[in-house]
Every structure is written in C-alpha cells, then in structure tokens.
Design an enzyme around this catalytic site. Structure first.
Site, short mmCIF file in Angstrom:
data_model
loop_
_atom_site.label_atom_id
_atom_site.label_comp_id
_atom_site.label_asym_id
_atom_site.label_seq_id
_atom_site.Cartn_x
_atom_site.Cartn_y
_atom_site.Cartn_z
N PRO A 23 0.83 -1.21 0.00
CA PRO A 23 0.00 0.00 0.00
C PRO A 23 0.87 1.26 0.00
O PRO A 23 1.81 1.36 0.78
CB PRO A 23 -0.80 -0.11 1.30
N CYS A 25 0.25 5.54 -0.31
CA CYS A 25 -0.68 6.66 -0.44
C CYS A 25 -0.36 7.49 -1.68
O CYS A 25 0.80 7.73 -2.00
CB CYS A 25 -0.61 7.55 0.80
N ALA A 62 -3.49 2.97 2.13
CA ALA A 62 -4.25 2.98 3.37
C ALA A 62 -5.60 3.65 3.12
O ALA A 62 -5.67 4.82 2.74
CB ALA A 62 -3.48 3.72 4.45
N GLN A 104 -6.26 -2.18 2.09
CA GLN A 104 -5.74 -1.99 3.44
C GLN A 104 -6.66 -1.01 4.15
O GLN A 104 -6.78 0.15 3.74
CB GLN A 104 -4.31 -1.46 3.42
N TYR A 186 0.18 4.34 13.35
CA TYR A 186 -1.22 4.70 13.24
C TYR A 186 -1.99 4.10 14.42
O TYR A 186 -1.41 3.49 15.31
CB TYR A 186 -1.76 4.30 11.87
N ARG A 234 -1.16 -5.96 8.95
CA ARG A 234 0.16 -5.35 8.81
C ARG A 234 0.63 -4.86 10.17
O ARG A 234 -0.12 -4.18 10.89
CB ARG A 234 0.16 -4.19 7.81
N LEU A 312 12.93 -2.32 0.97
CA LEU A 312 14.10 -2.24 0.09
C LEU A 312 14.40 -3.57 -0.59
O LEU A 312 15.55 -4.00 -0.69
CB LEU A 312 15.32 -1.75 0.87
N ARG A 335 8.30 1.25 -3.34
CA ARG A 335 8.88 2.25 -4.23
C ARG A 335 9.42 1.66 -5.53
O ARG A 335 9.42 2.33 -6.57
CB ARG A 335 9.98 3.01 -3.49
#
Length: 365
Positions: A23, A25, A62, A104, A186, A234, A312, A335
């Site tokens: 996920p 944003c 999210a 998610q 969160y 998660r 990564l 990413r």
C-alpha cells in the site's frame, strides 16, 4: 522453477504469484464534498498499471474506515457507498488482468490530518480541511503536532464498528483480501506500543490490554468477512526503541510481535505483513536492503503463520531468495513498483521464465 512465481493459496483464494504491491498513499482524492475519499482516474491508472505489469496481489493505499481516520484530507476511504461504486471499477479491471485486488483498512490516529508530503507533510487545520486527531493517550506524535484527543471506551467501540462496516463495503466493492493496518504509528500501532499507550484502563498497561483493540477489530472484521477469503494484518515488528541499546525508551519489540502473531492466527488472521517503525519519528532505523526480512522470517519460523516481507527489496534474485529460502511466503514491493510498474515481467525474464504479458502486448515478446 521459481518460488517467486509459484501461486499461493490462502483459504479458498489463489494468488498467482508471490510479487505483491505494498500500500502506498497517492494523496489524490478530493479533500471535501461528496467525492471526499473517492478513488479517481489517477487511482485507477496507478493500480491498473501494476496489474498489467504482472503483480499478483495489489493492495490499495491505506483506506480510511472513517473521515477522521485518513492520514491526509486527500486519502481514500470506505465509509460510504459512493466510494464503493468507484472502487468496483478498479477491482473489476485488476481481476480481469490477472491480479487479486486487496484493500488496506486503516485509522491514522494521532498521525492523521497531515498535508501531502510534497507540500511539507505536516499537520493541517480546518483551513485545509483538517480535523482533531485521536489517540490512546494525549501524546503528540512529534514536535509541531497537535495533542490528540484521548479516545473513550465509546470511541473505541465506534472505531471497531467502523472497521467492520468498511470490511463489508470492501466485499461489496469487489476486494478479495482485506488487510488491517496495525503498523507505522497509526491508531492500532499506537495502542500496541507502550511508547504511545499510557492508558490505565483495560486498553493500556499489560500486553493483553494493549493488544485488546487490535484483536477486537480483527474479530469484528473476521465476523463479516467471508470465511473463504483471507484476512491480513500489517504490523510494525519493532518500534526500533527497546531493541536499540542506545535508546532508553520502551517500545513494541520483535518478541512482542512473535507473541502477538500467535494471537492473530488464533483469531483468524491468515498472513502477517511484516514491516517496522513509524511510531517514534526520531528512532534509529537501518536502511540496508531487505532490512525488515529477518522479522518476517522469525515470525514464520516461530509461529508457522504465513508472512510477507517488505523493505528495500528491489532485485529479482534477492526477492527469489527471500521466498525460496522460506524466510517469507511473498514479498511486498513499494517504491520499486512506483519506479517500474513492469518489475514482475522483468523479474520473470531475469529468472529465466516466460513473462505473463497481457494478450494486447503479445508482440512485445
């Protein structure tokens, strides 16, 4: 054969490979009005491209269970039927192109009401469609953040019901996987960690009390989510506090994660998506490739619960080794998939396998 491209069956759902999209944003929804929290053409193009690129499971960013649960005013949500209808277009396309659609579900807690990262990312107020944040304890996330409202037991019950209602809407929207976001500082992570949870009632103090909200949410979602479909969770496997000898603060630890993973499995969670950090902005976090994989491997080895590794992971042979070694059942790319939506197709070629291209791209072979 490649372990990375083997299907994985969880309950009655088969995911075509072990390359999954984490996920991320996009900060691209309307921040007010009737389209607040509704997916846009940007979200469709962003997620659809990764299905065409061969990703096996695509998890949305999210997606808030209530307006105040958004990380930013321009995040997605699943608290009304207008959002459901917009998501249907996306999930239908993902499935038609070989990917499993997952969502998610999240509540951002004290890290909510923040701006887009390319505009600074700090807290925003009513003038920018922000709101008052909530948390287990009235502790700001960081310097410059407002003091959140300490949730009451009535507030907690409302949050649990919001997660269950969002899960029902997720099913109506066509999703096949629900992931509960219990990581990255969160709301759920805030309850889990003694760093952010200073309560003295039944939701604070002991390990059992601090995990109570998470398990109540899991139970509420599992009660409305179909038995044949998997439920993910998660987690931040560590706050990077207690386990750092240079940091005297107490936080959530890898030992806590292993203990909690057993509880999650007993409550119907089918896979632990294992990340780290996010609850203490000044924690020291390593950045070596695959730095979070050992946490997933430990959960897998000590509990038997299926796990996904993230952090990564950028190279096809690296990802193949993580899965083939049994350290994780799947890898979640973030990413790297932003940089390259066709990473799975290129990974297949790197591993000597024929890529699963769309029929429309057949001449590119």
């Amino acid at each position: 054969m490649s372990a990375l491209f083997e299907p994985l069956t969880l309950r009655s759902l088969t995911i075509p490979n072990r390359i999954w999209m984490a996920p991320m944003c996009q900060y691209s929804a309307a921040d007010h009005g009737p389209d607040m929290g509704v997916p846009t053409d940007w979200h469709f193009a962003h997620l659809a491209a990764r299905a065409v690129g061969g990703v096996g499971l695509i998890l949305t960013e999210a997606t808030a269970v209530s307006p105040e649960g958004r990380i930013s005013p321009v995040d997605l949500g699943l608290w009304n039927d207008r959002q459901v209808e917009a998501f249907r277009r996306i999930t239908s396309f993902l499935e038609a192109n070989g990917a499993v659609p997952g969502v998610q579900l999240a509540h951002a807690g004290r890290k909510a009401s923040t701006d887009r990262p390319w505009r600074g990312g700090g807290p925003v107020g009513p003038e920018a469609h922000g709101w008052t944040t909530v948390a287990p304890s009235p502790l700001p996330f960081a310097e410059g953040y407002p003091t959140p409202h300490e949730v009451t037991t009535d507030d907690i019950g409302r949050v649990v019901r919001d997660f269950a209602a969002a899960a029902q809407r997720a099913l109506a929207a066509g999703f096949k996987v629900v992931e509960i976001h219990g990581a990255h500082g969160y709301l759920i992570n805030e309850f889990l960690s003694p760093h952010s949870n200073h309560r003295t009632d039944e939701y604070g103090g002991s390990f059992e009390n601090r995990t109570r909200l998470a398990l109540e949410i899991v139970d509420a979602v599992r009660a409305v989510w179909p038995e044949e479909l998997p439920l993910f969770f998660r987690i931040s496997a560590t706050d990077w506090l207690t386990e750092n000898p240079q940091d005297a603060r107490e936080g959530w630890t890898a030992d806590d994660t292993v203990r909690f993973a057993k509880e999650l499995a007993a409550h119907g969670v089918d896979l632990l998506d294992t990340s780290t950090g996010g609850n203490a902005p000044d924690a020291t976090i390593p950045t070596a490739p695959g730095y979070q994989v050992p946490f997933a491997a430990r959960v897998h080895d000590e509990t038997g619960l299926p796990v996904a590794a993230v952090g990564l992971i950028t190279d096809a042979h690296q990802a193949e080794e993580v899965v083939s070694s049994g350290r994780a059942d799947a890898v979640l790319l973030g990413r790297e998939l932003l940089r390259n939506p066709y990473w799975p197709l290129q990974a297949a070629a790197a591993l000597g396998l024929p890529p699963r291209r769309p029929a429309q791209y057949g001449r590119a072979a």
